[in-house]
Design a protein around this motif. Sequence first.
Motif, short mmCIF file in Angstrom:
data_model
loop_
_atom_site.label_atom_id
_atom_site.label_comp_id
_atom_site.label_asym_id
_atom_site.label_seq_id
_atom_site.Cartn_x
_atom_site.Cartn_y
_atom_site.Cartn_z
N HIS A 172 0.88 -1.05 -0.18
CA HIS A 172 -0.07 -0.01 0.11
C HIS A 172 0.74 1.28 -0.04
CE1 HIS A 172 -3.46 2.31 0.91
NE2 HIS A 172 -2.93 2.91 1.57
N LEU A 173 1.87 1.13 1.02
CA LEU A 173 2.85 2.53 0.88
C LEU A 173 3.70 2.67 -0.36
CD1 LEU A 173 3.85 2.24 4.64
CD2 LEU A 173 2.19 3.96 3.65
N SER A 174 4.01 1.55 -1.01
CA SER A 174 4.77 1.54 -2.08
C SER A 174 3.86 2.05 -3.22
CB SER A 174 5.20 0.19 -2.59
OG SER A 174 6.10 -0.25 -1.56
N ASN A 175 2.71 1.87 -3.37
CA ASN A 175 1.68 2.26 -4.37
C ASN A 175 1.45 3.71 -4.10
OD1 ASN A 175 1.19 -0.10 -5.60
ND2 ASN A 175 -0.56 -0.70 -4.47
N TYR A 176 1.39 4.12 -2.76
CA TYR A 176 0.99 5.56 -2.31
C TYR A 176 2.08 6.28 -2.86
CZ TYR A 176 -1.33 9.14 0.19
OH TYR A 176 -1.89 10.49 0.33
N TYR A 177 3.27 6.04 -2.50
CA TYR A 177 4.36 7.15 -2.64
C TYR A 177 5.13 6.90 -3.95
CZ TYR A 177 3.50 8.79 2.23
OH TYR A 177 2.77 9.32 3.38
N GLY A 178 4.84 5.77 -4.65
CA GLY A 178 5.26 5.46 -5.99
C GLY A 178 7.06 5.02 -5.75
N VAL A 179 6.99 4.25 -4.78
CA VAL A 179 8.54 3.81 -4.49
C VAL A 179 8.58 2.38 -4.21
CG1 VAL A 179 9.29 5.87 -3.35
CG2 VAL A 179 8.37 4.12 -1.76
N LYS A 180 9.55 1.73 -4.35
CA LYS A 180 9.53 0.16 -4.17
C LYS A 180 10.20 -0.19 -2.72
CE LYS A 180 11.07 -4.24 -6.07
NZ LYS A 180 11.82 -4.77 -7.42
N VAL A 181 9.78 -0.82 -2.07
CA VAL A 181 10.07 -1.15 -0.51
C VAL A 181 10.31 -2.79 -0.67
CG1 VAL A 181 9.54 -1.28 1.86
CG2 VAL A 181 8.76 0.58 0.57
N ILE A 182 11.56 -3.15 -0.30
CA ILE A 182 11.84 -4.58 -0.17
C ILE A 182 11.81 -5.03 1.30
CG2 ILE A 182 13.79 -5.91 -0.56
CD1 ILE A 182 14.63 -4.24 -2.77
N LEU A 183 11.08 -6.12 1.47
CA LEU A 183 11.08 -6.41 2.92
C LEU A 183 12.04 -7.64 3.13
CD1 LEU A 183 9.80 -6.72 5.66
CD2 LEU A 183 7.90 -8.55 4.65
N SER A 184 13.08 -7.48 3.88
CA SER A 184 14.36 -8.42 4.02
C SER A 184 14.27 -9.29 5.32
CB SER A 184 15.83 -7.65 4.02
OG SER A 184 15.74 -6.83 4.92
N ASN A 185 13.74 -8.85 6.01
CA ASN A 185 13.35 -9.56 7.28
C ASN A 185 12.09 -10.36 7.12
OD1 ASN A 185 12.85 -10.64 9.90
ND2 ASN A 185 13.31 -8.78 10.99
N GLN A 186 12.13 -11.71 6.73
CA GLN A 186 10.99 -12.53 6.50
C GLN A 186 10.12 -12.88 7.75
OE1 GLN A 186 10.16 -13.24 3.33
NE2 GLN A 186 11.78 -12.06 2.92
N GLN A 187 10.71 -12.57 8.95
CA GLN A 187 9.71 -12.62 10.18
C GLN A 187 8.66 -11.57 10.24
OE1 GLN A 187 12.86 -12.66 13.16
NE2 GLN A 187 12.74 -15.00 13.29
N MET A 188 8.85 -10.59 9.63
CA MET A 188 8.07 -9.32 9.74
C MET A 188 6.56 -9.70 8.78
SD MET A 188 9.51 -6.92 11.31
CE MET A 188 8.61 -5.29 10.93
N ARG A 189 6.72 -10.87 7.88
CA ARG A 189 5.59 -10.93 7.03
C ARG A 189 4.49 -11.36 7.83
NH1 ARG A 189 6.80 -11.39 1.94
NH2 ARG A 189 5.09 -12.32 1.23
N ASN A 190 4.72 -12.01 9.03
CA ASN A 190 3.54 -12.47 9.93
C ASN A 190 2.81 -11.42 10.73
OD1 ASN A 190 3.86 -15.01 8.83
ND2 ASN A 190 5.52 -15.28 10.47
N TYR A 191 3.63 -10.17 10.86
CA TYR A 191 3.17 -9.15 11.56
C TYR A 191 1.88 -8.50 11.12
CZ TYR A 191 7.30 -8.98 14.45
OH TYR A 191 8.51 -9.37 15.14
N ARG A 192 0.76 -7.90 11.96
CA ARG A 192 -0.16 -7.28 11.51
C ARG A 192 -0.32 -5.89 12.02
NH1 ARG A 192 -3.29 -10.91 8.47
NH2 ARG A 192 -5.11 -9.51 8.26
N CYS A 193 -0.78 -5.06 11.30
CA CYS A 193 -0.47 -3.62 11.55
C CYS A 193 -1.88 -2.67 11.62
CB CYS A 193 0.45 -2.81 10.67
SG CYS A 193 1.83 -3.70 10.43
N THR A 194 -1.82 -1.91 12.70
CA THR A 194 -3.00 -1.07 12.58
C THR A 194 -2.54 0.66 13.00
OG1 THR A 194 -4.65 -2.32 13.30
CG2 THR A 194 -5.11 -0.11 13.87
N GLY A 195 -2.81 1.73 12.04
CA GLY A 195 -2.33 2.82 12.26
C GLY A 195 -2.95 3.73 11.38
N LYS A 196 -2.72 5.05 11.48
CA LYS A 196 -3.31 6.28 10.84
C LYS A 196 -2.27 7.37 10.57
CE LYS A 196 -7.42 9.19 10.93
NZ LYS A 196 -8.48 9.85 11.52
#
Length: 167
Positions: free
Chosen positions: A143-167
């Motif tokens: 979502h952030l990649s789409n919104y800001y037009g940048v590519k974000v790479i997730l290198s820490n695979q453990q982060m794939r399981n995290y769920r997020c809430t925010g504004k």
Amino acid sequence: ELILPDGSKVWLNSKTSLFYQTDFGKQNRNVRLNGEAYFEVTKNKNLPFHVITTDKIIEVKGTHFNVCAYRESSFFETSLYQGLVDIHDSNEAGIITHLHPGQCYQEEDGIRRITAITGMNGHNWKDGIISFVNVTFPDLIQHLSNYYGVKVILSNQQMRNYRCTGK
């Protein structure tokens, strides 16, 4: 923000494309969407309004709603604020669901669910506010990649399981 020939209003999020034919509003009111858009559709009982995405068709009954359907993502969402919509799978006959005001339909990797719209879902992006509720970290990055037009790479695979809430 743009106004379609039938008077319907559409707001397009970043990295979004919307296509319609030059005779829009005369023979049909079909738009093709890749990305995210908020619609305020002008009622016309004789000529239904359809939003066509890669694998879904939203049939509109004169309404206000948000659709998130980026072609490169497995996530699809429609949030309904006013009116009625029917969601169809473009590969199957019949209706997946009818949405009523205050409902949000989500589908990801074949898992479908309907939830209530909270203050954190929906169309805040059109007012410059990003909000999200209980999304996976990879979905947040997309979502952030789409919104800001940048590519974000997730290198820490453990982060794939995290769920997020925010504004």
